[in-house]
Write an enzyme that holds these catalytic residues in place. Sequence first.
Site, mmCIF file in Angstrom:
data_model
loop_
_atom_site.group_PDB
_atom_site.id
_atom_site.type_symbol
_atom_site.label_atom_id
_atom_site.label_comp_id
_atom_site.label_asym_id
_atom_site.label_seq_id
_atom_site.Cartn_x
_atom_site.Cartn_y
_atom_site.Cartn_z
ATOM 1 N N GLU A 167 0.785 -1.245 0.000
ATOM 2 C CA GLU A 167 0.000 0.000 0.000
ATOM 3 C C GLU A 167 0.812 1.286 0.000
ATOM 4 O O GLU A 167 0.386 2.272 0.581
ATOM 5 C CB GLU A 167 -0.960 0.006 1.206
ATOM 6 C CG GLU A 167 -2.018 -1.078 1.122
ATOM 7 C CD GLU A 167 -3.087 -0.983 2.205
ATOM 8 O OE1 GLU A 167 -2.864 -0.296 3.203
ATOM 9 O OE2 GLU A 167 -4.132 -1.633 2.038
HETATM 10 C C1 BMA Z 1 -4.453 -3.205 5.338
HETATM 11 C C2 BMA Z 1 -3.117 -3.724 5.732
HETATM 12 C C3 BMA Z 1 -2.652 -3.296 7.068
HETATM 13 C C4 BMA Z 1 -3.769 -2.992 8.010
HETATM 14 C C5 BMA Z 1 -5.083 -3.481 7.556
HETATM 15 C C6 BMA Z 1 -6.223 -3.132 8.445
HETATM 16 O O1 BMA Z 1 -4.396 -2.126 4.542
HETATM 17 O O2 BMA Z 1 -2.187 -3.543 4.730
HETATM 18 O O3 BMA Z 1 -1.780 -2.221 6.955
HETATM 19 O O4 BMA Z 1 -3.474 -3.520 9.237
HETATM 20 O O5 BMA Z 1 -5.321 -2.954 6.317
HETATM 21 O O6 BMA Z 1 -6.392 -1.768 8.566
#
Ligand code: BMA
Length: 853
Positions: free
Chosen positions: A456
Amino acid sequence: MNLKSAKIFYLIPFLTIIFTACNKIHEPEKTISVKLQSSWKFKNRKSDKWYAAEVPGTVHTDLYNNSLIPDPFYGQNEEKLQWIENEDWEYETEFDVSDNILNKKHIELVFKGLDTYAEVRLNDSLIINADNMFRTWRAGCSGILKKHNNTIHILFRSPVKENIPKFKSLPYQLPAGNDRGKYKVSVFARKSPYHFGWDWGPRFVTSGIWRPIQIEAWESARITDFQIYQISVSDKRAELKAGIEVISDKGGEFVLKLLNGNKTIVKRTVFLKQGRNVLSEIFKIKNPKLWWTNGLGEPHLYKFSVVLLQKGSIIDKKSTGFGIRTVEIVQKPDSAGKSFYFKINGVPVFMKGANYIPQDSFLPRVTKKRYEKLISSAKTVNMNMLRVWGGGIYENDIFYDLCDENGILVWQDFMFSCSMYPGDEKFLSNVKKEAEENVKRLRKHPSIALWCGNNEMQVAWERWGYQKAFGYSKSDSAKIYNDYLKIFHGILPDVVNSLDPGRFYWPSSPNSAPSGWYEEARSGDFHYWGVWWGKEPFSEYEKYVGRFVSEYGFQSMPSYYTIRSFADSSSCCLVSPVLKSHNKHPVGFETIDQYMKRDFKVPENFRDYITASQILQAQGMKTAIEAHRRAMPYCMGSLYWQLDDCWPVVSWSGIDYFGRWKAFHYYLKKLYAPVLVSPVLKNGKLDVYLVSDLPEDKNITLKMELMDFFGKVLWEEKKKVPMQANTSRVIFSQNITSVISQYDKREIFLHCRVLDKKNVLAENDLFFVKPKDLKLLKPEIEYKFFNKSGKFYVELRSGTFTKCVFLDYPDDTGVFSDNYFSMIPGEKKTIQVKIENADAEFGKRIRIKTYPY
Ligand code: BMA
C-alpha cells in the site's frame, strides 16, 4: 568454565561423532556447524547486573522471564513497557570450542538474525556492526577464536535513539502512520515495521538475537549455495539446472555428485579455482510429477542433493526440496481493464487465502508446532495462497517448507509497508543486500508465486493525501517519490531479475489507481476497505469485486478464553480501558457496534456479544467471498485480511493469537470449498450460482427447498445439471416473487444443496430479511457424544430450524470438523472432534450453544 558453557564443550565432539557415524564414507572435511544457544546473559547497558538470557530471544521476553517486567500482553502493560525501546542492551556468552573446529582453516561465526543495531565482539575484537534485522551476518574468526573461554559480546543500541538524528536531519517528515512513537523513526530502521505498532498490534520495539548463531568451520571447500532452476517442463520430461556455488580454499580436483533422492544422476570431476566457483549442471527428469496447489493435486517435492568429494572424502553436502511447476501471472487487457490471475501448470487457478502477519510480537517464541498448526489450519479450510504481508518479516524457512509441502502458494512482499522510506546511499545499499540475501534464501521454494515490492505505498502516495498532510513542497514530493522509484522500480526488480529470473515482480499491492476503488478494482490486485474503514454496508462487496482482491476484512473479538488471558473478569466489558488497549483500531469497537446494529439484535451479555461479533464478521466475509467466487473468471483471487494475530487482540483475524478459530475460520471451510453454491436474490429474481474449482467436470443435482422454521417445505426444485470444471455459472434463474409473497418473509428461508449422488458437495441458506428481523423459533437441539474406532464424535439433532449451532470448547483450535453451522429441522449432523485421547469425560468440557438464542 561455567556449567552452561560446558554443555557446548560436550556438544561439539558429540556432533562430530554423529557426522562420522552416519556416513559410510569417511568425512573429516565436512563443514561443521554448531549452534551457540546456551549460556547467554544480558543486561541493561546502564547497569552492572547480568541476568540469564535465551537465544534466540528478545530483550522483552528475557526481562519477562527474569520477572523484571510483567507480562507485556497482560492488561495495559504495553504502556508501562515503552521505556525498553530507549535503552541499550548487552548480551554475552562464554564458550569453549573443540580442537576439531579450532584446527579448521576457516572458521566463521554466523548470525542469522540480529535485531537490529548490533556491535558484535569476539574476545574483545569488533567483528560485526549490524544494522538490518533481515540480514545474515558472517565474520571470519580464525585467529581470534581460542580453545577456552571465548566471549561473544553484543551491544544492541536502541533502535529508536539510533534513528532520531536521521529523523531530525531530514528537511521533511516521512509518513509512517502506524508508528506510534513520538518520533516516527521506523522508516529509517531495517527492522520489522509492526514492532513500532500497527492497527492490530502493540508497540514493542524490541532488540535481541532473534535467529540462531552458529559456528561454521571448514577446511578445503564449502558449498555456499545450491539451487535448482526449471528450464522447461512437459508431460514427458522436465529440464532442470542445478546451480552450485563453492568457495574453495585452494584450487584442485574434486568430484561433484548430484542426487535425486538416493539416486545419483550426475557424477563428474570438477576443477575448482581458489575462491568462489559457480558450477552448473543441466539434467532431465522423465515423466515429472508436478507440484500442485492445495485442492488440485499433490504438491510433489523432489529432493535433490549435491555432494562435493575429494579423494573419497565428503567435503560438503547440501540438499533441497524442489517442486516442478509453472506459475504465470496473466495480465491481459480487456474491456474492463486488465486481468490478474495465476496459471499453475497451465491451469487458471482461483486463489483462496489470506494475508499473513507475524505470529508473535516476540518472533523467536513462534515454535515449529505453531507454524505447523497455522499452515494446517490454512490448508484445512481449502486455502491455496497466503500473502506474507510487507509490514512483518521475511519468514523463517519452516514457513515456506510447510507451504511447499501443503501446496500453498506464497505472495511474498518485501518488508515495506504504508510509509515512505529514505533514499540515501547507505539505506539503499542496505536494502539491496537485504533483498539479495532473502531472494537467494527463498527462491528455491516452489510455493513462492511472486515478489511484491511493498504494501500500500503507491496507493498511499496517490490517494492518502500525504502531500497535504505533511505539507510537502513540490521538490520534497519529487524527492520522496523518486526515492520510492529507486527502491520499488529499481533495486528490487533488478535483484529479482538477476537472482530469481522468471519469477514475477509486482511493485506494490494494490496496483493503485489514482481515481479510487472503482478503477482500482478493474485491473491488477485490489484492496477494498469501503466496508470497515468506509463504513459501507456489506452489500458493497458485491459492487467492488476486483480482478484479484488481495485485501478486505472486518474485525471481530477473539474467544472469551483469549480475552481472559489479558483481562480479569472486571475488565470484561467493551468500554474497559484494558479491552480498548487490545483493539488498536481508532474506532474499532464503534465500527463493530455500528455494523452489528444494522443487522443483528445487539446482545447485552459480554460473552454473547463476542459470539455476535464473530458471526457478524463471518457473515460479512461470506458476502465478500461469495461475490468474488461468483465473479470467476473476472475475479480470480480472494485474500482476506488477516489470517492470524501477533498477540491477543480484537482484530480482523480468523484465528487468534492462541490459535483459536473464530466463527469466520470455520465458515471458510465452506466458503473456500472446491464447490460453492451461492443463491442471490435481486428484485425478486433468484439466481443460483454454482462455482467449481475442481479440475474435472461432474454431474450434480441441485436441490432447493423453501421452508418455514418448523421444516415445512413450501416450494421445492430439483435439477440435474452438469458442473463444468473451473467455472462459475448460474444454474437456476427464476423470478420467485409470487412464491415468496405468499408467506411472511421473516419466517422462511431457502435451503440449497448440491449433491453428487448422496454426497453433499455444497450447501447454503438464503434469507429474505436481515438476521435481526427473523422470527426464529426456540432451538431444540439434542445431542450425544460417542466414540467409534478410537475417534470422538458429537451427534446433533435439531427439532426446528437453528440459525447457528456452535460447540463451545476452551481450546477450540479447529478441533471440530464443523462449527457455527445452521441446522434444518429434523436434520442429524455428526461432528468429529479431533482431540487426541478424547474420552467420554471429555464431552463435559464442550458446551452446545446456539445463536441468537
Ligand atoms: C491493510 C493492511 C494493514 C492494516 C489493515 C487493516 O491495509 O495492509 O496495513 O493492518 O489494512 O487496517
